[in-house]
Design a protein around this motif. Structure first.
Motif, mmCIF file in Angstrom:
data_model
loop_
_atom_site.group_PDB
_atom_site.id
_atom_site.type_symbol
_atom_site.label_atom_id
_atom_site.label_comp_id
_atom_site.label_asym_id
_atom_site.label_seq_id
_atom_site.Cartn_x
_atom_site.Cartn_y
_atom_site.Cartn_z
ATOM 1 N N LEU A 34 72.067 18.332 -14.333
ATOM 2 C CA LEU A 34 72.138 19.361 -15.360
ATOM 3 C C LEU A 34 71.595 20.673 -14.802
ATOM 4 O O LEU A 34 70.483 20.717 -14.264
ATOM 5 N N ALA A 48 62.932 16.520 -20.186
ATOM 6 C CA ALA A 48 63.238 16.012 -18.848
ATOM 7 C C ALA A 48 61.992 15.450 -18.183
ATOM 8 O O ALA A 48 62.013 14.341 -17.623
ATOM 9 N N VAL A 54 69.527 13.670 -21.928
ATOM 10 C CA VAL A 54 68.679 14.337 -20.925
ATOM 11 C C VAL A 54 68.136 13.313 -19.935
ATOM 12 O O VAL A 54 68.133 13.530 -18.717
ATOM 13 N N VAL A 88 67.360 18.068 -13.075
ATOM 14 C CA VAL A 88 67.596 19.278 -13.859
ATOM 15 C C VAL A 88 67.218 20.465 -12.981
ATOM 16 O O VAL A 88 66.097 20.525 -12.455
ATOM 17 N N VAL A 128 62.485 18.267 -12.273
ATOM 18 C CA VAL A 128 62.900 19.606 -12.692
ATOM 19 C C VAL A 128 62.617 20.563 -11.539
ATOM 20 O O VAL A 128 61.467 20.743 -11.140
#
Length: 509
Positions: free
Chosen positions: A22, A99, A77, A83, A106
């Protein structure tokens, strides 16, 4: 295992093939990572609130989704392998919280770019020279790029300066072997793995404290720039200088406006000199301080910082001097717009906080100060107390003009103040009883700026500088600091043309 696979493992990218990633944010940095993620075999989904930006990402082959839809589905998610967030996402943003809570890594786009570079996805790794600080980042990065170009080194200025780091990595002709990387505190927060060949912290003052949760978080983010082989710090700035004492494996170098000690760069007899990257700490001259653009202490500090990074990369002192001499200040960074009847009009719209405005004001002898906008919680009392004797007048615009007017009343009560309002700014009355308020009912930002410049010009006398150094962000009135600067420049040129026609100018003659 093939060599390429080994590099992917080392960079933590080997698990992305066939997985869903994502990308949070469909802006320029988000779009830049779509192609490399596809090259790694990932399936890419981009989330944003801007339908037009998402459409642009769809044209690049990414699936798209409104970000609120993603946040509303925690299980979705949790299904992503990674991410990648754009820099503006706060650590407590709902998507980030979801997340992290699900154990999904992340990364910022700069973190992803660093890992891609270390994985040799687009050729041998580059040499990263990182620039950060509250103020002067873009000027220093531009100076560094000028030096690299003068040295004939394949290079690119990238990061917060405009070009995404990933786009610099993917450019094939000419290949950039050295990256002059400007990084904001946001980008550094989301890039904990970056270990540059050299990095500099120019200065540290209050800024973005709401995003970082206070000054310690802001300072820690900036300090990540010093995690590499050579750490460069501004010794005249107490907060930046304090970072020199933090434990690190690499070498620490300082720069100052005064004469440098061994291991430093500084100014001796009006000449920028290097005593850090020479044999036996001999002083290697770079160039006279009067040849630095932009002029003034802030410009000289930026030049010393750029020189330190360049010297750490092995560039000879004479080439560093030639590169600095070739540099010219960019738009909206203490840029002289025009001069008429002995009055200069200078656009420093990039001075979006009090620390930056201070540097701009102290570079002038006498200033009619055009200020105001969004202070972002910063205080201006210390700034005004320091520069009060340089102020011939002040013209205020924007939402937080009352706070600046109050500080002027406390610390510079003799300075005439005019507040130019659009008439739509509820609750924006100036509290200084000695100030003047002009209400332009229904006026737009450009009209307010035009009137503010006319008022400032009327206050000015020969030898004064009408200085746009807002000490505040622009988004309460303008699309960007660039829009604000262009509006000021257009108004200044209009006033200059009126003076040439009428021969009338300045109420302080």
């Amino acid at each position: 295992m093939q060599p390429g696979e080994r590099y992917l493992v080392q960079a933590g990218l080997d698990g992305l093939h066939g997985c869903d990633v994502l990308v949070a944010g469909a802006g320029i940095s988000g779009r830049a990572v779509i192609g490399p993620l596809h090259d790694l075999g990932a399936r890419v989904t981009v989330a944003d609130t801007d339908a037009a930006a998402l459409a642009a990402c769809a044209e690049l082959g990414a699936a798209t989704v409104p970000i609120d839809d993603v946040v509303a589905d925690p299980a979705r998610v949790a299904g992503f392998a990674l991410v990648v967030v754009s820099p503006g996402f706060r650590p407590d943003a709902p998507l980030v919280t979801l997340a992290s809570g699900a154990g999904v890594p992340v990364w910022g786009d700069v973190e992803f770019s660093w890992r891609v570079d270390r994985a040799r996805l687009y050729g041998p790794p580059r040499q990263w020279l990182v620039v950060t600080g509250t103020n002067g980042k873009t000027t220093t990065t531009s100076m560094l790029q000028s030096i690299l170009e003068t040295a004939g080194i394949g290079s690119a200025a990238c990061g917060n300066i405009g070009l995404p780091v990933m786009d610099a990595l993917r450019a094939e002709s000419p290949r950039a072997d050295v990256l002059a990387v400007e990084l904001s505190s946001f980008q550094l927060h989301w890039a904990p793995s970056v270990r540059p060949a050299a990095g500099v912290v120019l200065n540290i003052a209050e800024d973005h404290l709401d995003w970082h949760g206070g000054m310690p978080g802001y300072v820690d983010a900036k300090a990540h720039a010093l995690d590499g082989d050579v750490a460069v710090v501004g010794l005249d700035d107490a907060a930046a200088a304090s970072l020199a004492d933090r434990p690190r494996d690499g070498r620490t170098v300082g720069f100052r406006l005064g004469a440098p000690a061994a291991g430093e760069l500084g100014v001796a007899d009006g000449v920028l000199v290097d005593r850090a990257f020479t044999e036996n700490a001999a002083a290697a001259p770079l160039l006279p301080a009067v040849e630095v653009s932009p002029p003034g202490p802030a410009g000289v500090c930026d030049a010393l910082a750029a020189a330190a990074l360049a010297r750490s990369a092995g560039i000879p002192a004479d080439v560093v001097g030639a590169g600095l001499r070739a540099h010219r200040v960019g738009p909206h960074r203490a840029q002289l717009v025009c001069e008429t009847a002995g009055v200069r009009f200078v656009d420093d719209s990039k001075a979006t906080n009090p620390h930056a405005a201070r540097s701009s004001i102290v570079a002038q002898e006498s200033v009619v100060w055009l200020a105001g906008g969004l202070l972002k919680g910063a205080r201006v009392d210390e700034l005004i107390a320091e520069v009060a004797d340089r102020l011939a007048g002040a013209v205020l615009i924007g939402r937080d003009a009352p706070a600046i007017a109050d500080a002027l009343a406390r610390h510079a009560p003799e300075v005439p103040v005019v507040h130019v309002r659009s008439g739509d700014d509820a609750g924006m009355g100036v509290h200084n009883p000695d100030s003047t308020r002009l209400d332009l009912v229904g006026a737009g930002a450009d009209e307010v700026m035009a009137e503010a410049v006319r008022v400032a010009a009327a206050m000015a006398a020969p030898g004064d500088t009408v200085l746009l150094a807002p000490a505040a962000a622009s988004l309460d009135m303008f699309d960007s600091y660039g829009h604000r600067g262009r509006s000021f420049a257009a108004a200044a040129r209009g006033v200059a043309a009126e003076q040439i026609t009428s021969g009338e100018f300045g109420s302080r003659r």
